[in-house]
Design a protein around this motif. Structure first.
Motif, PDB file in Angstrom:
ATOM      1  N   ILE A 101      31.482  38.868  40.121  1.00 21.30           N
ATOM      2  CA  ILE A 101      30.478  38.799  39.049  1.00 21.30           C
ATOM      3  C   ILE A 101      29.849  37.415  39.009  1.00 21.30           C
ATOM      4  CG2 ILE A 101      30.084  39.015  36.563  1.00 21.30           C
ATOM      5  CD1 ILE A 101      32.357  41.018  36.462  1.00 21.30           C
ATOM      6  N   TYR A 159      29.444  36.671  30.871  1.00 23.77           N
ATOM      7  CA  TYR A 159      28.896  37.742  31.699  1.00 23.77           C
ATOM      8  C   TYR A 159      30.007  38.723  32.070  1.00 23.77           C
ATOM      9  CZ  TYR A 159      24.910  34.585  32.323  1.00 23.77           C
ATOM     10  OH  TYR A 159      23.831  33.762  32.102  1.00 23.77           O
ATOM     11  N   PHE A 176      24.161  41.801  31.850  1.00 25.40           N
ATOM     12  CA  PHE A 176      25.445  41.919  32.543  1.00 25.40           C
ATOM     13  C   PHE A 176      26.521  42.571  31.672  1.00 25.40           C
ATOM     14  CE2 PHE A 176      23.318  38.921  35.194  1.00 25.40           C
ATOM     15  CZ  PHE A 176      23.950  38.948  36.433  1.00 25.40           C
ATOM     16  N   THR A 179      28.622  45.056  33.679  1.00 23.68           N
ATOM     17  CA  THR A 179      28.924  44.695  35.062  1.00 23.68           C
ATOM     18  C   THR A 179      30.421  44.576  35.310  1.00 23.68           C
ATOM     19  OG1 THR A 179      26.824  43.497  35.227  1.00 23.68           O
ATOM     20  CG2 THR A 179      28.498  43.040  36.902  1.00 23.68           C
TER      21      THR A 179
END
Length: 223
Positions: A101, A159, A176, A179
């Motif tokens: 990530i 994130y 994000f 994610t």
């Protein structure tokens, strides 16, 4: 170089990464389910190789995400990677799954110079790590990984899916918020590190908690 990357720290994913392919990715797959790793990973890898028209003999390196992640899911990916490395007689290395990530953040528009990556650790907690980013450089880990409550995270942009779950208490990035670590990004990061002359760690898993499954102790004999 042709890399088979595997990650099961959250969803089950695998990817073929090559320095001859556009953006490095030959092909990849990832599930949405976070609880079916053992059932889907091996067939998914078999199909991935078949679609690319290659075999295990063509792989130069296997890279597996070492977590942090839930014990059972993470073990599935690492065990699969170790089995394939043994069967194909290929080198095996590991990378922290949160790095996947972090690389995506670094490649996004307007990435901050310091940020956190967080994924769901269940039990109302997150796995997280802190990174710095300089122009033209790969993200650098400066703290972590850790497991803890989202409300205790440092005051930085966060994130990853862990941030999305606890967007009410952290500075979650909207783009994000869903994610998860992916094998494609993990493999791209591994390739970038190798190209920069960096060494990759081994495949020792980052279990930040003990397994919930415990081996029963010996039974006491009745008197």
């Amino acid at each position: 170089m042709l890399i088979l990357a595997i990650d099961t720290s959250a969803v089950a994913s695998a990817a073929l990464i090559s320095d001859d392919a556009m953006e490095g990715v030959v092909d990849s797959f990832a599930t949405e389910d976070t609880r079916s790793h053992a059932e889907v990973l091996a067939p998914g890898i078999e199909q991935l190789l078949a679609d690319a028209g290659i075999s295990g003999a063509d792989i130069d390196l296997i890279v597996t995400g070492v977590g942090p992640g839930p014990f059972t899911g993470l073990r599935s990916g690492i065990a699969t990677a170790r089995t394939l490395a043994f069967a194909w007689n290929k080198p095996l290395r590991g990378l922290m799954s949160l790095d996947a990530i972090a690389l995506e953040v670094a490649e996004s528009t307007g990435a901050p110079t310091e940020f956190l990556v967080a994924t769901d650790a269940r039990r109302k907690e997150v796995y997280w790590a802190r990174y710095t980013l300089r122009d033209g450089q790969l993200p650098e880990l400066v703290d972590g990984p850790h497991v803890g409550f989202a409300s205790a995270l440092p005051e930085l942009p966060v994130y990853g899916a862990g941030a999305g779950i606890y967007a009410d208490v952290v500075k979650a990035d909207e783009d994000f918020k869903d994610t998860q670590p992916s094998a494609a990004s993990l493999g791209q990061f591994a390739l970038a590190l190798l190209s920069a002359g960096r060494e990759l760690p081994d495949s020792t898993p980052l279990y930040l908690r003990e397994s919930d499954a415990q081996v029963p102790g010996p039974r006491k004999r009745a008197l």
